[in-house]
Design an enzyme around this catalytic site. Structure first.
Site, PDB file in Angstrom:
ATOM      1  N   MET A   1      -2.330 -12.819  20.150  1.00  0.00           N
ATOM      2  CA  MET A   1      -0.886 -13.077  19.762  1.00  0.00           C
ATOM      3  C   MET A   1      -0.504 -11.744  19.226  1.00  0.00           C
ATOM      4  O   MET A   1      -1.045 -11.093  18.402  1.00  0.00           O
ATOM      5  CB  MET A   1      -0.756 -13.986  18.585  1.00  0.00           C
ATOM      6  N   CYS A   2       0.794 -11.123  19.693  1.00  0.00           N
ATOM      7  CA  CYS A   2       1.498  -9.883  19.316  1.00  0.00           C
ATOM      8  C   CYS A   2       2.742 -10.049  19.004  1.00  0.00           C
ATOM      9  O   CYS A   2       3.194 -11.004  19.435  1.00  0.00           O
ATOM     10  CB  CYS A   2       0.898  -8.702  20.412  1.00  0.00           C
ATOM     11  N   GLY A   3       3.384  -9.457  18.341  1.00  0.00           N
ATOM     12  CA  GLY A   3       4.701  -9.342  18.401  1.00  0.00           C
ATOM     13  C   GLY A   3       5.200  -8.221  19.138  1.00  0.00           C
ATOM     14  O   GLY A   3       4.742  -6.823  18.626  1.00  0.00           O
TER      15      GLY A   3
END
Ligand code: NAG
Ligand code: NAG
Ligand code: NAG
Ligand code: NAG
Ligand code: NAG
Length: 610
Positions: A1-3
Site C-alpha cells: 500500500m502506498c500513498g
C-alpha cells in the site's frame, strides 16, 4: 500500500502540497517519502509528485519512479497475475518498464487491462507530455481528485482531509470507470483542464453504465472531459454476469427445520459437488496469491516465529471463516495467523426506553440480541461478533490444531471511538459522509489497527498485530446475495430483480466501499486484500446461473450465499457455515453505541470536524 499524490498546475508559479494531506499520505507509506517536481516549458505546466511507500519486505523501491526517458510512475497496486513479476523483481519497476515500452494509447490500455490485482496509478509520459491516471476495474485502491479554479490546479491523491473551512473545491473519488489522460501541452496552451476518458468495456450496471454523459460530467467542476475520439476501451478482466432466469420449480427442495440439517441434506442430495469444489479451488488460489505475494519478499531474515504476516478481519461469519481456512492452507505451519475481532462496548440498557423502541429499530438484528441478558453474565464487549468470533476460533483450532491462531479481541470504548474518529477516521472516510460510512469506517479502522488482547493459557495479555496484509471478506455478499435487501428484491421482483440487484451491487462497490476501506486500512501502514474480488473468483461466480449461488426460497442461514455455505461444509466448517449475515455495524455493536434515530444513509454529523 502506498500513498500517491500529484498536484498539476498550469502556471509556472511554485506550488506546494497540502501539509495535512501529506501527513495522511505518509501514514499509508511510512517507510519512504519523496517529492519530485517536473516542469514542462513552452507552454508551462508543473507536476508536483509526492510518493509514500509502504515497505513490505526485502529491498524497497523508491517512488516516484522515474526512468531514463524521464517518465514518472506512481504506483499504488499489486500484481497478482497477468504480467509476469519474478520474485526478485519489483512490480513498480515492471509496470514502469511496460508502460515505457508502449508506442500508443492502445498499448497503454492493453498493458493496464492485462494486470490482475488492485491498482491506482499516476503516470507522466514525458515525450508525449501526457498525464495518465485511474483505478482498477473494481476500484480496489483509492484515488481522489479536486480542482482549484483560482490556481488552475488539479490534485490527485490516495487520501485527502476533511476540513471545517468551507472549501471552494471539494474532494471526490475518481470514478473507477476507466483511465483518464490529460494532454499537458494542450491544457497549458488553452488554460483549461481537459481529460480524455478511456472507459472499461462492458461495465454492467455501473453507476454510470451505458451513460457516457454521466461519466463525462463526473469530473471536478471547472474541468472538462471527452470520450477518447478513437473509441478505445480497457478490456474488462472478468466475464459478464450470467443473466439466465431459472425455470420455475428448479429451486432446491428442502423441508427440514434445522438449518444445518438442511445444508447436509442438500449436500447429500446433490449428486455432484462440482460447483462448490470449483469455488473452493478458485478462492483458494486467490487467497494463495494474496498471502504469498508479500511483494518484496527476498532472502531477508525470516520473520520472528511469533509475528504473523497475515491477518483476517474476523467476525466468525462464513466469509471470514473461509478466508481463515484457506489462508491456513498456504501460510507456513509455524507462522501464526491473526484474527482481528472488533467489539464496541455495550451501553447500559436503558430499560424502559429500550423495550418500547426496540422492535422497530432493530428489525435487522435477529440473533442473540438481548443486551440486558448478556451484560449480567458477561463482559460488555461480548457483542454478537465477539461470540461468533470465539466460536469460529474453536472451529479453526479443531481443523488446524498445530497452527497458532491469534484471536485478537479489540475492545473499543465510546471515549476512544470519539477521539479517533475526530483525529483520524473522519479524514479517511472523506469524501464519503453517511452514517453507514462512519460506522463501517470506524469499525474497520479499529479492527485493522490490530491492538487488543489475546488469551494464552487462560491468561490475557495485550497484543498488537504485526501483520501488514489484511484479508477482508468484502464482495461475498454482493455476489452471492447475502444481504437482506436481496431477499426483499427477490420477493418483489423475482429472479429478474435479483439478478439486476446483483449486477448493480458489483458495479457500485468501488464508490460504496472499496475506496473508503482502502483509505481506512492503509492509514495503519497495512494493506487490504480482497480474495472475493479476485478476477478469477468474480469470473467464476459471474458465469454461474443465479440459482447455483443463492436460493432465496430457502430459509435464512441457508439460502443466501448457498454455494459458499456448501463450500464451507466441504472445507469442514460447522456452525459457522449456517450463520445468517450480520452486518459489521450491528455485529460489532458500533451502530448501537451511537444511540440515535438515524438512518444508515443519512449524512453523519459526527464526521464533521471542528
Ligand atoms: C516501515 O515502517 C513501519 C512503521 O514506521 C515500521 O514499523 C517498519 O519497521 C518499517 N519497515 C522497514 C523495513 O523499515
Ligand atoms: C526494482 O527494479 C529496478 C529495475 O529493474 C531495479 O533497478 C531496482 O534495483 C529494483 N529495486 C529493488 C528493490 O529490487
Ligand atoms: C513498440 O514498438 C516496438 C518497435 O516496433 C516493439 O518492439 C514493442 O514491442 C512495441 N511495444 C509494445 C508494448 O507492443
Ligand atoms: C475485552 O472484551 C472481552 C470480552 O469480549 C474481555 O474478556 C476482555 O477482558 C476485554 N479486554 C479488555 C482489555 O478490556
Ligand atoms: C448461464 O448458465 C446456464 C445454466 O447453467 C448455462 O447454460 C449458460 O451457458 C450460462 N451462460 C453464460 C453466458 O455463461
Amino acid at each position: 500500500m502506498c500513498g500517491i499524490f500529484c498536484l498539476l498546475s498550469l502556471s509556472p508559479a511554485q506550488r506546494e502540497g497540502d501539509k495535512t494531506v501529506h501527513e495522511h499520505l505518509k501514514r499509508r507509506g511510512p517507510n519512504f517519502s519523496q517529492d519530485l517536481t517536473v516542469r514542462g516549458s513552452n507552454p508551462c505546466y508543473q507536476c508536483l509528485f509526492s510518493a509514500h511507500v509502504l515497505h513490505m519486505r526485502g529491498l524497497l523501491t523508491p517512488q516516484p519512479f522515474q526512468d531514463d526517458a524521464g517518465n514518472v510512475l506512481l504506483w499504488n497496486g499489486e500484481i497478482f497475475g497477468g504480467i509476469p513479476v519474478r520474485p526478485e523483481e519489483n512490480d513498480t519497476a515492471v509496470v514502469s518498464q511496460k508502460l515505457a515500452s508502449c508506442n500508443s494509447s492502445a498499448e497503454i490500455l492493453s498493458t493496464l487491462s492485462s494486470i490482475r490485482g488492485p491498482w491506482g496509478f499516476i503516470y507522466l509520459q514525458k515525450a508525449e507530455d501526457c498525464l495518465w491516471f485511474g483505478r482498477d476495474f473494481f476500484g480496489r485502491r483509492s484515488l481522489l481528485w479536486r480542482f482549484d479554479p483560482d490556481l488552475q490546479a488539479l490534485t490527485l491523491t490516495s487520501v485527502a482531509a476533511c476540513s471545517s473551512a468551507p472549501d471552494k473545491s471539494v474532494w471526490q473519488e475518481v470514478p473507477a470507470v476507466g483511465v483518464y489522460r490529460i494532454d499537458l501541452k494542450a491544457a497549458a496552451e488553452s488554460g483549461s483542464m481537459m481529460f480524455e476518458v478511456f472507459p472499461w468495456a462492458h461495465v454492467e450496471n455501473h453507476v454510470f453504465s451505458g451513460c457516457s454523459e454521466a461519466v463525462l460530467e463526473s469530473v471536478p467542476s471547472g474541468c472538462n472531459a471527452v470520450m477518447n475520439p478513437a473509441g478505445l476501451e480497457l478490456t474488462s478482466p472478468v466475464c459478464p454476469l450470467n443473466r439466465s432466469i431459472p425455470e420455475p420449480g428448479n429451486e432446491h427442495e428442502v423441508h427440514l427445520n434445522s438449518c444445518s440439517k438442511d445444508l447436509e441434506q442438500l449436500l447429500a442430495s446433490k449428486d455432484k459437488t462440482e460447483e462448490s469444489d470449483r469455488l473452493i479451488d478458485v478462492l483458494s488460489e486467490a487467497v494463495r496469491r494474496r498471502v504469498q505475494s508479500l511483494p518484496f519478499r527476498m532472502q531477508d531474515s525470516p520473520p520472528a516465529d511469533d509475528q504473523a504476516d497475515v491477518a483476517v478481519l474476523f467476525s466468525g461469519g462464513i466469509d471470514s471463516m473461509i478466508l481463515a481456512v484457506l489462508a491456513d492452507r498456504h501460510i507456513p505451519a509455524h507462522q501464526p495467523i491473526d484474527l482481528l475481532n472488533v467489539a464496541f462496548k455495550l451501553q447500559e440498557p436503558k430499560k424502559q426506553k429500550e423495550s418500547t423502541k426496540k422492535p422497530k429499530k432493530h428489525k435487522n438484528r435477529q440473533m442473540d440480541d438481548k443486551p440486558g441478558a448478556d451484560s449480567q453474565t458477561s463482559s460488555p464487549f461480548d457483542v454478537p461478533d465477539r461470540k461468533t468470533g470465539r466460536a469460529g476460533l474453536g472451529e479453526l483450532q479443531n481443523l488446524s490444531p498445530g497452527r497458532r491462531w491469534n484471536f485478537v479481541e479489540i475492545n473499543v470504548t465510546q471515549e476512544e471511538l470519539q477521539e479517533m474518529r475526530q483525529e483520524r477516521v473522519c479524514h479517511l472516510v472523506h469524501p464519503l459522509d453517511t452514517v453507514l460510512d462512519d460506522s463501517i469506517g470506524c469499525a474497520v479502522w479499529f479492527a485493522a489497527r490490530g491492538k487488543g488482547v489475546i488469551t494464552e493459557d487462560h491468561e490475557q495479555r495485550s497484543f498488537s498485530s504485526s501483520a501488514k496484509v489484511i484479508l477482508t471478506g468484502i464482495g461475498a455478499d454482493e455476489q452471492l446475495a447475502g444481504y437482506s435487501r436481496h431477499r426483499v428484491r427477490f420477493k418483489t421482483s423475482g429472479y429478474e430483480g435479483l439478478i439486476q440487484e446483483l449486477a448493480m451491487e458489483l458495479g457500485r462497490i468501488s464508490s460504496r466501499n472499496l475506496g473508503r476501506d482502502d483509505r481506512v486500512i492503509g492509514d495503519h501502514g497495512k494493506e487490504a486484500r480482497f480474495p472475493y474480488l479476485d478476477e478469477d473468483v468474480v469470473s467464476y461466480l459471474n458465469s454461474l446461473p443465479v440459482l447455483e449461488k443463492a436460493d432465496l426460497t430457502l430459509p435464512r442461514g441457508v439460502g443466501e450465499k448457498l454455494l459458499l455455505r456448501l463450500s464451507a461444509r466441504q472445507l469442514g466448517l460447522g456452525q459457522s457455515a449456517v450463520l445468517p449475515k450480520r452486518a459489521m455495524q450491528f455485529g460489532s455493536r458500533i451502530a448501537k453505541m451511537e444511540d440515535k434515530h438515524e438512518k444508515a444513509s443519512d449524512k453523519c454529523t459526527r464526521l464533521l470536524t471542528g
